[in-house]
Design an enzyme around this catalytic site. Sequence first.
Site, PDB file in Angstrom:
ATOM      1  N   SER A 117      19.265 -49.462 -90.954  1.00  0.00           N
ATOM      2  CA  SER A 117      19.446 -50.914 -91.122  1.00  0.00           C
ATOM      3  C   SER A 117      20.254 -51.478 -89.957  1.00  0.00           C
ATOM      4  CB  SER A 117      20.165 -51.176 -92.452  1.00  0.00           C
ATOM      5  OG  SER A 117      21.192 -52.117 -92.316  1.00  0.00           O
ATOM      6  N   ALA A 118      19.779 -52.602 -89.429  1.00  0.00           N
ATOM      7  CA  ALA A 118      20.458 -53.236 -88.287  1.00  0.00           C
ATOM      8  C   ALA A 118      21.897 -53.589 -88.653  1.00  0.00           C
ATOM      9  CB  ALA A 118      19.684 -54.491 -87.871  1.00  0.00           C
TER      10      ALA A 118
ATOM     11  N   LYS B  73      16.449 -38.156 -71.473  1.00  0.00           N
ATOM     12  CA  LYS B  73      17.271 -37.160 -72.192  1.00  0.00           C
ATOM     13  C   LYS B  73      17.473 -35.932 -71.311  1.00  0.00           C
ATOM     14  CE  LYS B  73      16.366 -38.836 -76.796  1.00  0.00           C
ATOM     15  NZ  LYS B  73      15.228 -39.767 -76.567  1.00  0.00           N
TER      16      LYS B  73
ATOM     17  N   ALA C  17      18.490 -32.804 -69.397  1.00  0.00           N
ATOM     18  CA  ALA C  17      19.135 -31.635 -70.016  1.00  0.00           C
ATOM     19  C   ALA C  17      18.878 -30.385 -69.184  1.00  0.00           C
ATOM     20  CB  ALA C  17      18.599 -31.440 -71.427  1.00  0.00           C
ATOM     21  N   ASP C  18      19.369 -30.396 -67.936  1.00  0.00           N
ATOM     22  CA  ASP C  18      19.063 -29.246 -67.075  1.00  0.00           C
ATOM     23  C   ASP C  18      20.319 -28.797 -66.334  1.00  0.00           C
ATOM     24  OD1 ASP C  18      17.463 -27.425 -65.407  1.00  0.00           O
ATOM     25  OD2 ASP C  18      15.753 -28.671 -65.999  1.00  0.00           O
TER      26      ASP C  18
ATOM     27  N   THR D 120      19.409 -29.842 -60.829  1.00  0.00           N
ATOM     28  CA  THR D 120      18.158 -30.456 -61.288  1.00  0.00           C
ATOM     29  C   THR D 120      18.445 -31.808 -61.935  1.00  0.00           C
ATOM     30  OG1 THR D 120      17.231 -28.264 -61.576  1.00  0.00           O
ATOM     31  CG2 THR D 120      16.087 -30.050 -62.683  1.00  0.00           C
TER      32      THR D 120
ATOM     33  N   GLY E  47      16.987 -45.929 -84.356  1.00  0.00           N
ATOM     34  CA  GLY E  47      16.710 -45.536 -85.738  1.00  0.00           C
ATOM     35  C   GLY E  47      16.528 -46.714 -86.672  1.00  0.00           C
TER      36      GLY E  47
ATOM     37  N   LYS F  24      14.082 -49.898 -72.717  1.00  0.00           N
ATOM     38  CA  LYS F  24      14.248 -48.450 -72.579  1.00  0.00           C
ATOM     39  C   LYS F  24      12.863 -47.832 -72.383  1.00  0.00           C
ATOM     40  CE  LYS F  24      15.046 -45.598 -76.155  1.00  0.00           C
ATOM     41  NZ  LYS F  24      14.059 -44.513 -75.938  1.00  0.00           N
TER      42      LYS F  24
HETATM   43  O1  3DU Z   1      11.808 -45.081 -83.835  1.00  0.00           O
HETATM   44  P1  3DU Z   1      11.488 -46.206 -82.883  1.00  0.00           P
HETATM   45  O2  3DU Z   1      10.049 -46.413 -82.626  1.00  0.00           O
HETATM   46  O3  3DU Z   1      12.238 -47.480 -83.248  1.00  0.00           O
HETATM   47  O4  3DU Z   1      12.070 -45.794 -81.422  1.00  0.00           O
HETATM   48  C1  3DU Z   1      13.328 -45.228 -81.219  1.00  0.00           C
HETATM   49  C2  3DU Z   1      13.472 -44.868 -79.781  1.00  0.00           C
HETATM   50  O5  3DU Z   1      14.748 -44.302 -79.551  1.00  0.00           O
HETATM   51  C3  3DU Z   1      12.471 -43.861 -79.256  1.00  0.00           C
HETATM   52  O6  3DU Z   1      12.228 -44.191 -77.881  1.00  0.00           O
HETATM   53  C4  3DU Z   1      13.181 -42.539 -79.335  1.00  0.00           C
HETATM   54  O7  3DU Z   1      12.735 -41.622 -78.375  1.00  0.00           O
HETATM   55  C5  3DU Z   1      14.598 -42.970 -79.030  1.00  0.00           C
HETATM   56  N1  3DU Z   1      15.651 -42.147 -79.602  1.00  0.00           N
HETATM   57  C6  3DU Z   1      15.693 -41.857 -80.925  1.00  0.00           C
HETATM   58  O8  3DU Z   1      14.844 -42.333 -81.698  1.00  0.00           O
HETATM   59  C7  3DU Z   1      16.729 -41.049 -81.404  1.00  0.00           C
HETATM   60  C8  3DU Z   1      17.695 -40.631 -80.587  1.00  0.00           C
HETATM   61  O9  3DU Z   1      18.698 -39.952 -81.072  1.00  0.00           O
HETATM   62  C9  3DU Z   1      17.646 -40.968 -79.250  1.00  0.00           C
HETATM   63  C10 3DU Z   1      16.596 -41.753 -78.786  1.00  0.00           C
END
Ligand code: 3DU
Length: 220
Positions: free
Chosen positions: A177-178, A62, A64-65, A69, A170, A34
């Site tokens: 937690s996974a 993300k 959002a427009d 656009t 998250g 990603k």
């Molecule tokens: O917190 P981490 O470093 O594991 O990355 C989480 C990724 O997922 C990061 O790219 C963030 O922009 C994205 N993300 C969220 O953290 C929360 C969301 O609701 C959507 C995307």
Amino acid sequence: MNKKNSLILALDVVSRDKALNLTELLVDHFDAIKVGYPLILHAGLGIVEEISSISPVIADLKIADTPNTNRLICEAVLGAGADAIIAQAFPGKDSLVACADCAESFGADLFVVTEMSHPGAEQFMAPLAERMARLAVESGASGVVAPATRPERIRLIRSIIGDKLIISPGVGAQGGSAGEALQAGADYLIVGRSVYGSADPLASTKELLDQIQSNYSNEI
Ligand code: 3DU
């Protein structure tokens, strides 16, 4: 996106070389990479093309427009080689349908954000998350983004979207937690800092894979 390990790498590094090195190192263990604003703004849109020659890419802009656009943004990033895009639901159905139509024309997936994983999402997003999940289904999305930091919300969103996909950020740095996210119904975990920020990204990935594996074996 073929499900191999239920893992998506959030590659929020800002150097092209680091991004490509990490992709090469970790590609076998992740189902997709990603990329979002941090990397694309630093390295340019060409990074999407480069990574997509190694791994499936989810473009997390993300979006959002307005519908027009949104379409222009989707065309740019899907044209650069992304296999999927992430859009926000709150601009409404016409905006989301513009993303869905564009994704379909490229044979790509659309994921729609329902409720984000950080604490602030409880303020405005959580009260509307169920409606946004329904809108994602109505608009023809492949799936939604739901928070691993609140597994009970994944469970609720799963009950709304049926067999659409749930990708769930998250885990790790944000405290989720996974195992709990997967048990609640997530199809893929999105993991960033706890892997790319680790002293040994490969070892951290293997630890995560062990956790995922033991979750699946506990189910049997
Ligand atoms: O917190 P981490 O470093 O594991 O990355 C989480 C990724 O997922 C990061 O790219 C963030 O922009 C994205 N993300 C969220 O953290 C929360 C969301 O609701 C959507 C995307």
